[in-house]
Design a protein around this motif. Structure first.
Motif, short mmCIF file in Angstrom:
data_model
loop_
_atom_site.label_atom_id
_atom_site.label_comp_id
_atom_site.label_asym_id
_atom_site.label_seq_id
_atom_site.Cartn_x
_atom_site.Cartn_y
_atom_site.Cartn_z
N LEU A 148 -16.88 19.15 29.68
CA LEU A 148 -15.65 19.16 28.87
C LEU A 148 -15.99 19.16 27.38
O LEU A 148 -15.28 19.78 26.58
CB LEU A 148 -14.77 17.96 29.22
CG LEU A 148 -14.16 18.01 30.63
CD1 LEU A 148 -13.38 16.73 30.91
CD2 LEU A 148 -13.25 19.22 30.78
N LEU A 149 -17.07 18.48 27.03
CA LEU A 149 -17.48 18.50 25.61
C LEU A 149 -17.90 19.90 25.19
O LEU A 149 -17.58 20.35 24.07
CB LEU A 149 -18.63 17.51 25.39
CG LEU A 149 -18.29 16.04 25.65
CD1 LEU A 149 -19.54 15.16 25.51
CD2 LEU A 149 -17.20 15.55 24.70
N THR A 150 -18.58 20.63 26.08
CA THR A 150 -18.96 22.00 25.72
C THR A 150 -17.72 22.91 25.69
O THR A 150 -17.60 23.76 24.82
CB THR A 150 -20.03 22.59 26.67
OG1 THR A 150 -19.55 22.54 28.01
CG2 THR A 150 -21.34 21.84 26.58
N ARG A 184 -15.16 20.91 14.03
CA ARG A 184 -16.37 20.32 13.45
C ARG A 184 -16.68 18.92 14.00
O ARG A 184 -17.78 18.42 13.83
CB ARG A 184 -16.26 20.27 11.92
CG ARG A 184 -15.16 19.36 11.44
CD ARG A 184 -14.90 19.44 9.93
NE ARG A 184 -13.69 18.73 9.61
CZ ARG A 184 -13.63 17.42 9.36
NH1 ARG A 184 -14.71 16.70 9.34
NH2 ARG A 184 -12.46 16.86 9.11
N LEU A 185 -15.70 18.26 14.60
CA LEU A 185 -15.90 16.92 15.15
C LEU A 185 -15.70 16.95 16.66
O LEU A 185 -14.90 17.74 17.16
CB LEU A 185 -14.88 15.95 14.55
CG LEU A 185 -14.93 15.75 13.03
CD1 LEU A 185 -13.70 14.98 12.56
CD2 LEU A 185 -16.20 14.99 12.65
N PRO A 186 -16.39 16.07 17.39
CA PRO A 186 -16.20 16.04 18.84
C PRO A 186 -14.86 15.39 19.21
O PRO A 186 -14.27 14.67 18.40
CB PRO A 186 -17.36 15.17 19.33
CG PRO A 186 -17.70 14.29 18.18
CD PRO A 186 -17.38 15.07 16.93
N PRO A 187 -14.37 15.63 20.42
CA PRO A 187 -13.15 14.96 20.84
C PRO A 187 -13.41 13.47 21.03
O PRO A 187 -14.52 13.08 21.40
CB PRO A 187 -12.83 15.62 22.19
CG PRO A 187 -14.15 16.07 22.72
CD PRO A 187 -14.97 16.44 21.50
N ASP A 188 -12.41 12.64 20.77
CA ASP A 188 -12.55 11.21 21.05
C ASP A 188 -11.53 10.73 22.08
O ASP A 188 -11.40 9.52 22.31
CB ASP A 188 -12.53 10.37 19.76
CG ASP A 188 -11.29 10.58 18.92
OD1 ASP A 188 -10.36 11.26 19.39
OD2 ASP A 188 -11.24 10.05 17.80
N THR A 224 -6.63 17.21 28.81
CA THR A 224 -6.43 17.62 27.42
C THR A 224 -7.34 16.81 26.52
O THR A 224 -7.28 15.58 26.47
CB THR A 224 -4.97 17.49 26.95
OG1 THR A 224 -4.43 16.28 27.40
CG2 THR A 224 -4.12 18.63 27.48
N LEU A 225 -8.19 17.55 25.84
CA LEU A 225 -9.17 16.97 24.92
C LEU A 225 -8.57 16.95 23.52
O LEU A 225 -7.98 17.95 23.09
CB LEU A 225 -10.44 17.81 24.91
CG LEU A 225 -11.18 17.82 26.24
CD1 LEU A 225 -11.86 19.15 26.48
CD2 LEU A 225 -12.18 16.69 26.27
N ARG A 226 -8.75 15.82 22.84
CA ARG A 226 -8.15 15.70 21.51
C ARG A 226 -9.08 14.96 20.56
O ARG A 226 -9.89 14.12 20.98
CB ARG A 226 -6.85 14.91 21.59
CG ARG A 226 -5.82 15.51 22.52
CD ARG A 226 -4.49 14.83 22.30
NE ARG A 226 -3.45 15.45 23.08
CZ ARG A 226 -3.06 15.01 24.26
NH1 ARG A 226 -3.60 13.96 24.79
NH2 ARG A 226 -2.09 15.63 24.91
N ARG A 227 -8.93 15.25 19.28
CA ARG A 227 -9.57 14.45 18.24
C ARG A 227 -8.46 13.61 17.61
O ARG A 227 -7.55 14.16 16.97
CB ARG A 227 -10.22 15.36 17.18
CG ARG A 227 -10.84 14.59 16.04
CD ARG A 227 -12.14 13.91 16.46
NE ARG A 227 -12.48 12.84 15.54
CZ ARG A 227 -13.63 12.14 15.60
NH1 ARG A 227 -14.53 12.42 16.52
NH2 ARG A 227 -13.85 11.18 14.74
N VAL A 228 -8.51 12.31 17.85
CA VAL A 228 -7.44 11.43 17.39
C VAL A 228 -7.72 10.92 15.99
O VAL A 228 -6.87 10.99 15.10
CB VAL A 228 -7.30 10.22 18.35
CG1 VAL A 228 -6.25 9.25 17.85
CG2 VAL A 228 -6.97 10.71 19.76
N ARG A 229 -8.94 10.38 15.79
CA ARG A 229 -9.29 9.76 14.50
C ARG A 229 -9.81 10.81 13.52
O ARG A 229 -10.52 11.73 13.91
CB ARG A 229 -10.35 8.68 14.72
CG ARG A 229 -9.85 7.55 15.61
CD ARG A 229 -10.99 6.68 16.08
NE ARG A 229 -11.96 7.45 16.89
CZ ARG A 229 -12.94 6.91 17.58
NH1 ARG A 229 -13.12 5.61 17.57
NH2 ARG A 229 -13.77 7.69 18.27
N ARG A 230 -9.49 10.62 12.30
CA ARG A 230 -10.04 11.50 11.26
C ARG A 230 -11.53 11.24 11.09
O ARG A 230 -11.97 10.11 11.23
CB ARG A 230 -9.36 11.24 9.92
CG ARG A 230 -7.96 11.69 9.85
CD ARG A 230 -7.41 11.34 8.48
NE ARG A 230 -5.97 11.46 8.45
CZ ARG A 230 -5.32 12.60 8.37
NH1 ARG A 230 -5.99 13.73 8.28
NH2 ARG A 230 -4.00 12.64 8.38
#
Ligand code: SIN
Ligand code: FE2
Length: 196
Positions: A80-82, A91-95, A189-195
């Motif tokens: 899922l990360l790939t 530019r940032l990984p999902p958290d 669903t993959l998301r980046r929550v934190r800045r």
């Protein structure tokens, strides 16, 4: 919206499913409820990664622990990360990775994903199992919508102009995939929550 049909090969789907089953043994599906009314969702959920999305009478939020077990969420599987990099290219990984389980009859009403602090990051989705009739509209609730099917292995991203598009799932179509032991659909669903 970016559509990536057949992003996961059949073998990758089987391998990912095994990883998800192990994760669900640690972080079982729970039934979220609507803020204020306490009405249960028809979809059951769990999460993977540092943060998980939960909903209950107190509202929607991200939190580091499972609402029932109190334990941290299991890690996000490598594939899922790939997929995040391949489909989303951020530019940032999902958290956070929300796992939705749809039984036949389950649906998800039109909504925006906007509980994240970082609204520049895409939302990357992958589907396993029976097909979903997915609906997507514009940035306003009343905007025209269109629907299409998401099948097992398909990827999709809410990205750029579509990041805040209203979307939902009208229904799943039982019997359209033999991947799972029973009829139903898993959506991740993959998301980046934190800045960053
Ligand atoms: C969601 O919007 O959280 C889920 C969408 C889907 O199941 O495809
Ligand atoms: Fe959503």
């Amino acid at each position: 919206m970016k559509f990536a049909p057949g992003h996961l090969s059949p073998d990758e789907q089987v391998a990912l499913l095994a990883a998800l089953r192990a994760a669900l043994a640690e972080a079982p599906l729970f039934t979220p409820t609507m803020p204020r009314t306490g009405k249960p969702f028809s979809v059951r959920m769990s999460n993977l990664g540092p943060l998980g999305w939960v909903s209950d009478r107190d509202g929607y939020r991200y939190q580091a622990t499972h609402p029932v077990t109190g334990r941290p969420w299991p890690p996000i599987p490598e594939r899922l990360l790939t997929a995040w990099d391949e489909i989303g290219g951020y530019r940032l990984p999902p958290d956070a990775c929300l796992l939705n389980w749809y039984e036949p009859g389950a649906r998800m009403g039109l909504h925006q994903d906007r509980d994240e602090q970082d609204l520049d990051a895409p939302v990357v989705s992958l589907s396993l199992g029976d097909e979903a009739v997915f609906r997507i509209g514009g940035l306003k609730r009343g905007d025209p919508t269109r629907s299409f099917r998401l099948a097992s292995g398909d990827g999709m991203a809410l990205i750029g102009d579509s990041r805040l598009a209203y979307h939902g799932v009208d229904r799943i179509v039982p019997g359209t995939s033999a991947l799972l032991r029973k009829q139903g659909r898993i959506n991740l669903t993959l998301r980046r929550v934190r800045r960053g």
